[in-house]
Write a protein that holds these residues in place. Structure first.
Motif, mmCIF file in Angstrom:
data_model
loop_
_atom_site.group_PDB
_atom_site.id
_atom_site.type_symbol
_atom_site.label_atom_id
_atom_site.label_comp_id
_atom_site.label_asym_id
_atom_site.label_seq_id
_atom_site.Cartn_x
_atom_site.Cartn_y
_atom_site.Cartn_z
ATOM 1 N N PHE A 62 87.565 3.792 68.957
ATOM 2 C CA PHE A 62 87.940 4.573 67.779
ATOM 3 C C PHE A 62 89.154 5.462 68.042
ATOM 4 O O PHE A 62 89.950 5.708 67.151
ATOM 5 C CB PHE A 62 86.755 5.425 67.303
ATOM 6 C CG PHE A 62 85.768 4.642 66.482
ATOM 7 C CD1 PHE A 62 86.166 3.525 65.762
ATOM 8 C CD2 PHE A 62 84.438 5.037 66.417
ATOM 9 C CE1 PHE A 62 85.259 2.808 64.992
ATOM 10 C CE2 PHE A 62 83.520 4.330 65.649
ATOM 11 C CZ PHE A 62 83.936 3.204 64.939
ATOM 12 N N ASN A 63 89.272 5.946 69.310
ATOM 13 C CA ASN A 63 90.459 6.755 69.627
ATOM 14 C C ASN A 63 91.714 5.922 69.462
ATOM 15 O O ASN A 63 92.702 6.369 68.876
ATOM 16 C CB ASN A 63 90.383 7.278 71.063
ATOM 17 C CG ASN A 63 89.320 8.353 71.184
ATOM 18 O OD1 ASN A 63 89.058 9.064 70.214
ATOM 19 N ND2 ASN A 63 88.696 8.444 72.339
ATOM 20 N N SER A 65 92.105 3.132 67.701
ATOM 21 C CA SER A 65 92.373 2.753 66.315
ATOM 22 C C SER A 65 92.929 3.948 65.546
ATOM 23 O O SER A 65 93.789 3.786 64.673
ATOM 24 C CB SER A 65 91.119 2.199 65.647
ATOM 25 O OG SER A 65 90.121 3.181 65.583
ATOM 26 N N SER A 66 92.455 5.154 65.893
ATOM 27 C CA SER A 66 92.999 6.342 65.213
ATOM 28 C C SER A 66 94.485 6.483 65.506
ATOM 29 O O SER A 66 95.277 6.769 64.597
ATOM 30 C CB SER A 66 92.272 7.610 65.676
ATOM 31 O OG SER A 66 90.897 7.457 65.480
ATOM 32 N N ILE A 70 97.477 6.404 62.742
ATOM 33 C CA ILE A 70 98.385 7.549 62.576
ATOM 34 C C ILE A 70 99.827 7.091 62.755
ATOM 35 O O ILE A 70 100.719 7.465 61.977
ATOM 36 C CB ILE A 70 98.030 8.668 63.581
ATOM 37 C CG1 ILE A 70 96.709 9.319 63.154
ATOM 38 C CG2 ILE A 70 99.133 9.711 63.642
ATOM 39 C CD1 ILE A 70 96.110 10.232 64.194
ATOM 40 N N GLN A 109 88.812 -1.910 64.801
ATOM 41 C CA GLN A 109 87.567 -1.494 64.147
ATOM 42 C C GLN A 109 86.483 -2.561 64.330
ATOM 43 O O GLN A 109 85.326 -2.251 64.598
ATOM 44 C CB GLN A 109 87.788 -1.253 62.652
ATOM 45 C CG GLN A 109 88.689 -0.091 62.319
ATOM 46 C CD GLN A 109 88.122 1.254 62.727
ATOM 47 O OE1 GLN A 109 88.304 1.678 63.862
ATOM 48 N NE2 GLN A 109 87.446 1.928 61.816
ATOM 49 N N THR A 137 82.448 2.498 58.168
ATOM 50 C CA THR A 137 83.654 1.853 58.691
ATOM 51 C C THR A 137 83.978 0.594 57.887
ATOM 52 O O THR A 137 85.149 0.290 57.644
ATOM 53 C CB THR A 137 83.489 1.489 60.183
ATOM 54 O OG1 THR A 137 82.256 0.780 60.322
ATOM 55 C CG2 THR A 137 83.449 2.712 61.048
ATOM 56 N N ASP A 182 94.863 6.598 55.873
ATOM 57 C CA ASP A 182 94.964 7.273 57.163
ATOM 58 C C ASP A 182 94.110 8.545 57.166
ATOM 59 O O ASP A 182 93.250 8.740 58.029
ATOM 60 C CB ASP A 182 96.444 7.592 57.412
ATOM 61 C CG ASP A 182 96.649 8.332 58.717
ATOM 62 O OD1 ASP A 182 95.746 8.253 59.573
ATOM 63 O OD2 ASP A 182 97.698 8.983 58.869
ATOM 64 N N TRP A 185 90.439 7.865 57.152
ATOM 65 C CA TRP A 185 89.863 7.488 58.434
ATOM 66 C C TRP A 185 89.682 8.718 59.324
ATOM 67 O O TRP A 185 88.661 8.875 59.983
ATOM 68 C CB TRP A 185 90.703 6.430 59.155
ATOM 69 C CG TRP A 185 90.224 6.270 60.571
ATOM 70 C CD1 TRP A 185 90.881 6.589 61.706
ATOM 71 C CD2 TRP A 185 88.918 5.820 60.970
ATOM 72 N NE1 TRP A 185 90.098 6.366 62.811
ATOM 73 C CE2 TRP A 185 88.882 5.889 62.379
ATOM 74 C CE3 TRP A 185 87.791 5.376 60.291
ATOM 75 C CZ2 TRP A 185 87.751 5.524 63.115
ATOM 76 C CZ3 TRP A 185 86.672 5.015 61.027
ATOM 77 C CH2 TRP A 185 86.667 5.090 62.432
ATOM 78 N N ILE A 186 90.674 9.589 59.304
ATOM 79 C CA ILE A 186 90.551 10.795 60.133
ATOM 80 C C ILE A 186 89.328 11.595 59.679
ATOM 81 O O ILE A 186 88.529 12.064 60.495
ATOM 82 C CB ILE A 186 91.830 11.635 60.055
ATOM 83 C CG1 ILE A 186 92.976 10.847 60.703
ATOM 84 C CG2 ILE A 186 91.650 12.973 60.758
ATOM 85 C CD1 ILE A 186 94.329 11.459 60.501
ATOM 86 N N TYR A 189 86.240 9.799 60.899
ATOM 87 C CA TYR A 189 86.076 9.888 62.349
ATOM 88 C C TYR A 189 85.590 11.282 62.745
ATOM 89 O O TYR A 189 84.626 11.428 63.518
ATOM 90 C CB TYR A 189 87.402 9.543 63.029
ATOM 91 C CG TYR A 189 87.277 9.338 64.522
ATOM 92 C CD1 TYR A 189 86.121 8.790 65.073
ATOM 93 C CD2 TYR A 189 88.318 9.681 65.376
ATOM 94 C CE1 TYR A 189 86.003 8.591 66.447
ATOM 95 C CE2 TYR A 189 88.215 9.487 66.746
ATOM 96 C CZ TYR A 189 87.041 8.944 67.270
ATOM 97 O OH TYR A 189 86.929 8.760 68.622
#
Lengths: 196, 627
Positions: A62-63, A65-66, A70, A109, A137, A182, A185-186, A189
């Motif tokens: 997940f880190n 994909s973040s 971004i 993901q 997700t 974006d 998702w943040i 998360y």
């Protein structure tokens, strides 16, 4: 005479893209409400019993994909800026980059789901908080598919060399929607991190 | 000037005109895949009416069962086959009937049929726009609705029958196919249909909001909008905020039904078999459902309230009483509707403190509702009332809104609800306050704007016949139900023959069924009137009700784009009826103040010093002439 006035005024309506751009903002509100409902549902469900909850550490995928999403937001902004400054080749380049990052996000993901399964966290699960991981997700990924479609549409417009005001309009829609995905998702998360 | 300039720019930029649909219309683009908001409004209305007739017919079927539980009607078996073996409706099918009746009436008739029709018709016409923000999306919205209707009806043609878990589709009943026949394929079709329906509603709502905020004609600021538009606007906002929540609830239900997850399911034993799903929470569904479900009832009633405001003001020949209060109470209802959903769940084991909070928010809704009611009455007060059929239905709405609203105060009380929950008291309450009231608002709108839609008038006499049969019929059907409910008779039961204390209500049920049948037959007067008048009605004049709003400045003959020339500008609010000093009892919104010097009032100028000076000057001169 009147026929011409009317035709002109139709033309004005067609050229006036503000109401149509506004539709995109309203659509964002609807999908925001969808996620608000899902996350509220998660809270209500999880608070119901101590045996519920995510009860695992979120995978490090997940880190990555973040970071990907971004970065894609940044390239999206650059694409929009290039379109505004009439630099069409760099507009297309940044759009392609955004698309690629979007696809990477998608793949990451899905691989996160694989790591869920590897650690025994299944979709069909008596602890539905863990099923919620997939729902949240997954619903976001569906939006990403929609976002990719909007991006491709903007890219096609740019390749076909459509009139600049249409091109900018498409770019604006794409960037509003993509930045929203974006931020969404943040939000998801952070929400999941706080609940893990 | 400016439009010409833009036109030329376009010509020069090489922008083609080839994609103009409206120059060469074929049958297909004019009547079927039309993008003209007026045609789409008619499509919504006629589909809504057909769905309404079906919904009503279903209710007559279950009223036959409730009125004559022991009697056999061989005709039913002829039509329904195994669902009415021996001429008696089966319990499972009875539940399917009430489920689909509720679903059709709430969503297909009173949401799509009502909002869809009047938002599409009135928003561009009353605001002075050529069409909607996105005519294409608008067309899509209708066709999604149409597909949803077809899928919903198709569930009557499958072996296991339509969904039968109630229109609220509470799991576990709706989630487990083994629980009841209707929770099999029928429920799946219900869910698919609703997905289309929600998509349709959302597309519609997005369009309405964007059009209202962006496409008003010159001079039409928010505070010059007719109350219909305010109501339709806030309705659309409610839809945008609440339908996605239903999507969330439905998606989780689909997962539970088809993928074996356990969001809602736990500890189930069916026919001695333990179900695999554990750990779910059925209450979660109720939270998600009612977060939509409660705003939904305001989605149903607010357009009706808006339509009535317009019709009552026009036909009382008086300005609406408390225009601003009307708007603020609509806004108040909109906001409050999101924080009252818990009152549907008082008896689910909710924390009593939370119940108290929901009770207070619920009771507060009585305030804006009462403001609206009193404003209607004050508008009627000493008005020069014209009892057109539309006006009759508008007054009928006010009546139902009062009588049904009062029982809401009982039901909103967490303690009283323990007794009243799931009884006929609830049935009586919501059928009056949102069922009958909203359908009266819709019929009121149909009678009032029929000349605008079809260029012809409906027959008044049939209209009165329709009104009285429906009005008296509705009260005779729903009023006795209050007493049944107070006595503890539960809703959704198949027959009241098994419990001693309910047996005394059998005769009342027979009476109610007769009243329902007569009221349903009364609708034939409407259907004949409606469809016959489309072709044979008296030709309408441009402004048959002498109304102020913009739609009556368009030509009777429909044209794509609404106004043949430029869109008229707006100078005043829509409620200048019987203004002292003016020679007519109505002043169109398009009449500037400079043409009505004899009736202008100081507050008309909203503090514009120059205009006030001119007015004073004129008055002084006029005074001098008189002397």
């Amino acid at each position: 005479m009147t026929a011409i006035t009317m035709k002109n005024s139709f033309e004005q309506d067609r050229v006036n893209l503000r109401p149509k751009k506004f539709l995109m903002w309203l659509f964002i509100i609807t999908s925001f409400m969808l996620f608000a409902a899902l996350t509220s549902g998660f809270i209500v469900y999880t608070a119901g019993d101590p045996s519920r909850g995510i009860k695992m550490l979120l995978p490090s995928v997940f880190n990555y994909s973040s970071v990907a999403i971004i970065l894609s937001s940044i390239t999206m902004h650059l694409a929009y800026k290039s379109a505004k400054e009439l630099k069409f080749s760099s507009q297309r380049l940044y759009l392609l980059l955004t698309l690629a990052l979007g696809v990477i996000f998608f793949v990451l993901q899905v691989s996160a789901w694989k790591s869920f399964i590897a650690s025994g966290v299944y979709f069909v699960n008596p602890n539905a908080s863990q099923s919620f991981l997939y729902v949240l997700t997954g619903t976001h990924l569906l939006h990403i598919v929609g976002g990719l479609a909007v991006l491709i549409n903007a890219y096609r417009g740019s390749v076909k060399n459509i009139v600049q005001y249409r091109n900018l309009f498409k770019m604006e829609l794409a960037s509003i929607f993509w930045h929203f995905l974006d931020i969404l998702w943040i939000y998801l998360y952070v929400f999941l991190l706080l609940n893990q | 000037m400016s439009s010409t300039a833009i036109h030329h720019t376009l010509e020069h930029s090489g922008h083609g005109h080839d994609d103009h649909g409206h120059h060469h219309e074929t049958f297909l683009t004019k009547y079927i895949f039309s993008q003209d908001h007026k045609m789409i409004a008619k499509q919504f209305l006629i589909t809504g009416i057909i769905m309404g007739v079906i919904g009503m017919f279903l209710s007559i079927l279950f009223r036959i069962q409730l009125g004559w539980p022991d009697q056999s009607f061989p005709l039913l078996e002829t039509f329904l086959g195994k669902w009415a073996e021996g001429g008696r409706i089966k319990p499972d099918f009875y539940l399917a009937l009430v489920t689909i009746h509720g679903t059709i009436m709430v969503f297909f008739v009173l949401t799509a049929g009502l909002s869809g029709t009047f938002s599409n018709l009135l928003i561009p016409l009353q605001l002075g726009a050529r069409d909607m923000a996105s005519p294409f999306l608008n067309m899509l919205s209708y066709w999604f609705f149409f597909i949803a209707s077809v899928i919903m009806m198709s569930s009557f043609f499958i072996e296991s029958g339509p969904a039968s878990a109630g229109w609220t589709i509470y799991p576990p009943l709706s989630a487990v196919p083994q629980a009841i026949a209707g929770s099999g394929l029928g429920m799946t079709l219900w869910l698919i249909s609703m997905v289309f329906f929600i998509a349709s509603s959302l597309m519609g709502a997005l369009n309405y909001i964007s059009t209202i905020l962006n496409m008003r004609t010159k001079g039409m600021d928010l505070w010059k909008m007719p109350l219909t538009i305010w109501a339709l606007f806030l309705t659309a906002i409610l839809g945008v905020l609440s339908f996605p929540v239903l999507v969330a609830g439905v998606v989780l239900l689909i997962f539970d039904r088809s993928f074996g997850t356990s969001f809602y399911l736990s500890d189930l034993v069916i026919q001695g078999q333990v179900m695999p799903q554990q750990g779910g929470s059925p209450i979660l569904f109720q939270h998600l459902f009612w977060f939509l479900g409660h705003p939904e009832v305001y989605i149903v009633i607010m357009p009706a309230l808006g339509i009535t405001s317009e019709v009552i003001a026009t036909n009382s020949r008086k300005p609406i009483f408390g225009y601003h209060a009307m708007v603020y109470s609509l806004i108040g209802i909109t906001i409050l509707s999101f924080i009252v959903w818990g009152h549907h769940m008082f008896v689910t084991g909710m924390n009593p403190f939370l119940g108290g909070v929901f009770m207070i928010t619920t009771l507060i809704i009585a305030v804006p509702s009462a403001v609206k009611t009193f404003n209607y009455l004050a508008t009627l007060w000493r008005g020069n009332i014209r009892f057109t059929p539309a006006m009759m239905f508008a007054i009928g709405l006010v009546s139902f809104f009062i009588s049904g609203g009062l029982t809401g105060i009982f039901l909103g009380n967490a303690a009283l609800d323990i007794n009243l929950h799931d009884t006929y008291f609830v049935v009586a309450h919501f059928h009056l306050v949102m069922g009958s009231a909203a359908i009266f608002g819709m019929l009121c709108g149909v009678y009032h704007w029929f000349p605008k839609m079809f260029g012809r008038m409906m027959d008044d006499k049939l209209g009165y016949l329709h009104f009285w049969l429906t009005f008296i019929g509705a009260y005779l059907v729903f009023f006795p139900m209050h007493f049944m409910g107070l006595d503890g008779v539960p809703r959704r039961y198949y027959a009241f023959t098994e419990f001693e204390f309910m047996k005394e209500w059998l005769t009342v049920n027979t009476f109610v069924s007769w009243a329902a049948i007569v009221a349903a037959l009364g609708q034939i007067a409407f259907l004949w009137n409606f469809f016959n008048s489309i072709f044979n009605g008296k030709k309408a004049t441009q402004n048959p009700w002498q109304s102020n709003t913009l739609e009556w400045t368009t030509p009777v003959e429909h044209i794509h784009g609404n106004w043949p020339g430029e869109i008229p500008s707006v100078y005043r609010w829509p409620y200048d009826y019987s203004k002292p000093g003016h020679d007519e009892d109505f002043i169109l919104q398009t009449t500037p103040f400079s043409e009505t010097m004899s009736s202008n009032l100081p507050h008309d100028f909203e503090g514009n010093a120059e205009a006030e000076r001119i007015q004073l000057e004129w008055e002084r001169q006029h005074q001098a002439e008189k002397v």
